[in-house]
Write a protein that holds these residues in place. Structure first.
Motif, PDB file in Angstrom:
ATOM      1  N   ALA A  35     -54.925  38.113  19.869  1.00 25.31           N
ATOM      2  CA  ALA A  35     -56.340  37.771  19.748  1.00 25.31           C
ATOM      3  C   ALA A  35     -56.423  36.255  19.655  1.00 25.31           C
ATOM      4  CB  ALA A  35     -56.962  38.409  18.671  1.00 25.31           C
ATOM      5  N   ALA A  36     -55.389  35.669  18.820  1.00 27.67           N
ATOM      6  CA  ALA A  36     -55.510  34.182  18.700  1.00 27.67           C
ATOM      7  C   ALA A  36     -55.198  33.473  20.004  1.00 27.67           C
ATOM      8  CB  ALA A  36     -54.512  33.644  17.608  1.00 27.67           C
ATOM      9  N   ILE A  37     -54.571  34.033  20.815  1.00 24.94           N
ATOM     10  CA  ILE A  37     -54.116  33.198  22.244  1.00 24.94           C
ATOM     11  C   ILE A  37     -55.680  33.278  22.961  1.00 24.94           C
ATOM     12  CG2 ILE A  37     -53.243  33.643  24.200  1.00 24.94           C
ATOM     13  CD1 ILE A  37     -50.879  35.167  22.682  1.00 24.94           C
ATOM     14  N   PHE A  38     -56.377  34.168  23.236  1.00 27.83           N
ATOM     15  CA  PHE A  38     -57.496  34.440  23.798  1.00 27.83           C
ATOM     16  C   PHE A  38     -58.700  33.403  23.306  1.00 27.83           C
ATOM     17  CE2 PHE A  38     -55.931  38.679  24.725  1.00 27.83           C
ATOM     18  CZ  PHE A  38     -55.405  38.635  26.004  1.00 27.83           C
ATOM     19  N   TYR A  48     -67.030  27.376  19.525  1.00 28.07           N
ATOM     20  CA  TYR A  48     -68.126  28.030  18.915  1.00 28.07           C
ATOM     21  C   TYR A  48     -68.577  29.006  20.063  1.00 28.07           C
ATOM     22  CZ  TYR A  48     -72.885  28.814  17.500  1.00 28.07           C
ATOM     23  OH  TYR A  48     -74.178  29.252  17.271  1.00 28.07           O
ATOM     24  N   LEU A  49     -68.576  28.932  21.226  1.00 26.95           N
ATOM     25  CA  LEU A  49     -69.312  29.792  22.137  1.00 26.95           C
ATOM     26  C   LEU A  49     -68.433  30.926  22.374  1.00 26.95           C
ATOM     27  CD1 LEU A  49     -70.867  27.496  24.941  1.00 26.95           C
ATOM     28  CD2 LEU A  49     -71.914  28.866  22.901  1.00 26.95           C
ATOM     29  N   SER A  50     -66.778  30.543  22.324  1.00 28.55           N
ATOM     30  CA  SER A  50     -65.822  31.537  22.574  1.00 28.55           C
ATOM     31  C   SER A  50     -65.715  32.644  21.391  1.00 28.55           C
ATOM     32  CB  SER A  50     -64.548  30.892  22.689  1.00 28.55           C
ATOM     33  OG  SER A  50     -63.507  31.651  22.733  1.00 28.55           O
ATOM     34  N   VAL A  51     -65.781  31.939  20.243  1.00 32.28           N
ATOM     35  CA  VAL A  51     -65.789  33.099  19.055  1.00 32.28           C
ATOM     36  C   VAL A  51     -66.656  33.965  19.080  1.00 32.28           C
ATOM     37  CG1 VAL A  51     -66.921  31.525  17.242  1.00 32.28           C
ATOM     38  CG2 VAL A  51     -65.020  32.994  16.473  1.00 32.28           C
ATOM     39  N   LEU A 133     -60.665  34.344  14.411  1.00 34.21           N
ATOM     40  CA  LEU A 133     -60.875  33.374  13.275  1.00 34.21           C
ATOM     41  C   LEU A 133     -59.917  32.650  12.964  1.00 34.21           C
ATOM     42  CD1 LEU A 133     -62.783  35.633  10.615  1.00 34.21           C
ATOM     43  CD2 LEU A 133     -63.801  34.090  12.331  1.00 34.21           C
ATOM     44  N   SER A 134     -58.634  32.727  13.170  1.00 34.06           N
ATOM     45  CA  SER A 134     -57.321  31.975  13.109  1.00 34.06           C
ATOM     46  C   SER A 134     -57.477  30.836  14.177  1.00 34.06           C
ATOM     47  CB  SER A 134     -56.163  32.514  13.033  1.00 34.06           C
ATOM     48  OG  SER A 134     -55.769  33.692  11.879  1.00 34.06           O
ATOM     49  N   ALA A 135     -57.689  31.186  15.462  1.00 40.10           N
ATOM     50  CA  ALA A 135     -57.979  30.383  16.452  1.00 40.10           C
ATOM     51  C   ALA A 135     -59.164  29.481  16.312  1.00 40.10           C
ATOM     52  CB  ALA A 135     -57.971  31.186  17.518  1.00 40.10           C
ATOM     53  N   PHE A 136     -60.266  29.951  15.815  1.00 40.41           N
ATOM     54  CA  PHE A 136     -61.321  29.232  15.705  1.00 40.41           C
ATOM     55  C   PHE A 136     -61.038  28.231  14.267  1.00 40.41           C
ATOM     56  CE2 PHE A 136     -65.622  28.609  13.475  1.00 40.41           C
ATOM     57  CZ  PHE A 136     -66.156  27.983  14.559  1.00 40.41           C
ATOM     58  N   ILE A 137     -60.292  28.386  13.377  1.00 41.13           N
ATOM     59  CA  ILE A 137     -59.845  27.405  12.547  1.00 41.13           C
ATOM     60  C   ILE A 137     -58.849  26.394  13.166  1.00 41.13           C
ATOM     61  CG2 ILE A 137     -58.450  26.978  10.259  1.00 41.13           C
ATOM     62  CD1 ILE A 137     -59.292  29.769   9.518  1.00 41.13           C
ATOM     63  N   MET A 138     -58.005  26.764  13.961  1.00 39.41           N
ATOM     64  CA  MET A 138     -57.235  25.707  14.661  1.00 39.41           C
ATOM     65  C   MET A 138     -58.081  24.753  15.590  1.00 39.41           C
ATOM     66  SD  MET A 138     -54.256  25.478  13.643  1.00 39.41           S
ATOM     67  CE  MET A 138     -54.730  26.128  12.216  1.00 39.41           C
ATOM     68  N   ASN A 139     -59.146  25.268  16.059  1.00 37.70           N
ATOM     69  CA  ASN A 139     -60.059  24.457  17.308  1.00 37.70           C
ATOM     70  C   ASN A 139     -60.815  23.621  16.385  1.00 37.70           C
ATOM     71  OD1 ASN A 139     -59.236  25.397  19.710  1.00 37.70           O
ATOM     72  ND2 ASN A 139     -60.763  27.211  19.515  1.00 37.70           N
ATOM     73  N   LEU A 140     -60.958  23.913  14.987  1.00 35.41           N
ATOM     74  CA  LEU A 140     -61.947  22.908  14.162  1.00 35.41           C
ATOM     75  C   LEU A 140     -60.814  21.902  13.453  1.00 35.41           C
ATOM     76  CD1 LEU A 140     -64.406  25.556  12.283  1.00 35.41           C
ATOM     77  CD2 LEU A 140     -64.831  23.753  14.213  1.00 35.41           C
ATOM     78  N   VAL A 141     -59.674  22.355  12.957  1.00 36.37           N
ATOM     79  CA  VAL A 141     -58.906  21.335  12.450  1.00 36.37           C
ATOM     80  C   VAL A 141     -58.240  20.263  13.408  1.00 36.37           C
ATOM     81  CG1 VAL A 141     -56.429  21.397  11.160  1.00 36.37           C
ATOM     82  CG2 VAL A 141     -58.192  23.251  10.818  1.00 36.37           C
ATOM     83  N   PHE A 142     -57.909  20.901  14.448  1.00 40.91           N
ATOM     84  CA  PHE A 142     -57.228  19.818  15.436  1.00 40.91           C
ATOM     85  C   PHE A 142     -58.380  19.198  15.941  1.00 40.91           C
ATOM     86  CE2 PHE A 142     -53.514  22.166  15.209  1.00 40.91           C
ATOM     87  CZ  PHE A 142     -52.371  21.376  15.793  1.00 40.91           C
TER      88      PHE A 142
END
Length: 360
Positions: A35-38, A48-51, A133-142
């Motif tokens: 799920a994180a990959i997608f 934001y739209l993706s999540v 949510l893990s991917a969303f966090i990475m998108n925010l942190v990076f």
């Protein structure tokens, strides 16, 4: 090969998803990693739209899977039928990009073999949500790359290559095949520039003043791209009608060369003016510069100077001269936009432009 931010984000998002799954003792953490990959996206706005889309897809997949298992069981044919229903629902909702995640959720839930199906389904649903949510966090942190910086320097680089070829070609020093190959490469680079422009456009500002300043910059960049396209169009026509151009009278070739030299120089100055490298409202004097009307008069005057044998060359020159005129008009408009950008709302516009670094 460069290790880009998206590659790093994807890897770290998978690590985070798997780590949290193990920490929470969730079975089958692999689904969180998938799920994180997608859910990895290049910008915060897209993230934001993706999540939201991924959560919707997960809900659709989970709901269909639970209903089908409770009503029909989890036979392989039932799984396939559920997958078809999920695809149809996503297409109806215009969520084609999330179909794969919905299908992953369906398969993850419908593989249940035990009696506590609802508990199993909830755990699998939560596992996939954890990956999103893990991917969303990475998108925010990076911190996303500075798309404006990349956009400007990409435009400047492509423009520089086009200018080089125009100067070489008008002096009969270009090699036809090499130029043709480079034109194709430059066309691909402009497609990448347009993608960068979309990325920059999608970056959201948090204050109204910044939003207005961003809107003004978008207008300038859009026309900057359009002007580079016109320069490339001139180069393409010069390459296509190279033989015809070289058969035209020498005086005509010289005048076209001087006209293009002036336009290219003016285009270069505008790009530098935008980032504050030269003074605003700088006027470029050139006694050899021709107005569009003068250029057309010179073009039609060649009918008297051409032998009947080479008269066809003049007709092939028509689209070439037309491209030069359009290029000149775009340069004139771009110059007005850049001057206006710096002369009005100066305090809002100046800072971002000054922050554009040199490209090494």
């Amino acid at each position: 090969m460069k290790l880009g931010a998206r590659i790093l984000k994807t890897g770290i998002a998978i690590i985070l998803a798997l780590f949290l799954s193990q920490l929470l003792q969730l079975p089958a953490p692999v689904f969180a990693g998938i799920a994180a990959i997608f859910a990895i996206q290049p910008t915060i706005y897209r993230s934001y739209l993706s999540v939201l889309e991924q959560i919707q897809a997960n809900l659709i997949g989970a709901a269909v899977a639970i209903i089908f298992v409770l009503v029909f069981g989890n036979h392989v044919f039932i799984v396939g039928l559920a997958a078809i229903i999920v695809i149809i629902i996503n297409l109806k909702l215009n969520s084609g990009n999330t179909i794969i995640l919905s299908l992953v959720t369906v398969i993850a839930i419908m593989e249940s073999q035990g009696d506590n199906f609802l508990q199993f389904a909830l755990i699998r649903f939560s596992t996939i949500m954890l990956g999103i949510l893990s991917a969303f966090i990475m998108n925010l942190v990076f911190i996303p790359p500075k798309y404006e910086t990349k956009l400007y320097h990409k435009i400047a680089k492509v423009a520089e290559d086009v200018f080089k070829w125009i100067r070489i070609s008008t002096r009969h020093a270009s090699e036809h095949t090499l130029l043709k190959n480079d034109v194709n490469r430059l066309k691909e680079q402009i497609i990448k520039i347009e993608q960068l422009y979309i990325m920059f456009k999608e970056e959201r500002e948090y204050f109204k003043k910044a939003t207005y300043a961003k809107s003004r910059k978008l207008v300038v960049y859009r026309h900057m791209i359009a002007t580079v396209k016109k320069a490339l169009d001139v180069l393409k026509r010069l390459n296509r009608f190279e033989n015809e151009f070289h058969r035209m009278p020498d005086i005509f070739q010289t005048q076209i060369q001087q006209q293009l030299d002036f336009l290219v120089f003016q285009h270069e100055q505008i790009l530098l003016k935008f980032i504050g490298k030269i003074k605003l409202n700088t006027t470029i004097e050139d006694s050899e510069f021709l107005s569009n009307k003068e250029l057309m008069e010179i073009f039609f005057a060649q009918l008297k100077n051409l032998d009947d044998e080479y008269e066809y060359c003049l007709y092939h020159m028509m689209p070439f001269v037309s491209a030069i005129i359009e290029y000149a008009e775009h340069i004139e408009h771009l110059d007005k936009l850049v001057n206006s950008f710096h002369n009005f709302h100066k305090e809002q516009n100046e800072v971002t432009v000054q922050e554009l670094p040199e490209e090494h």
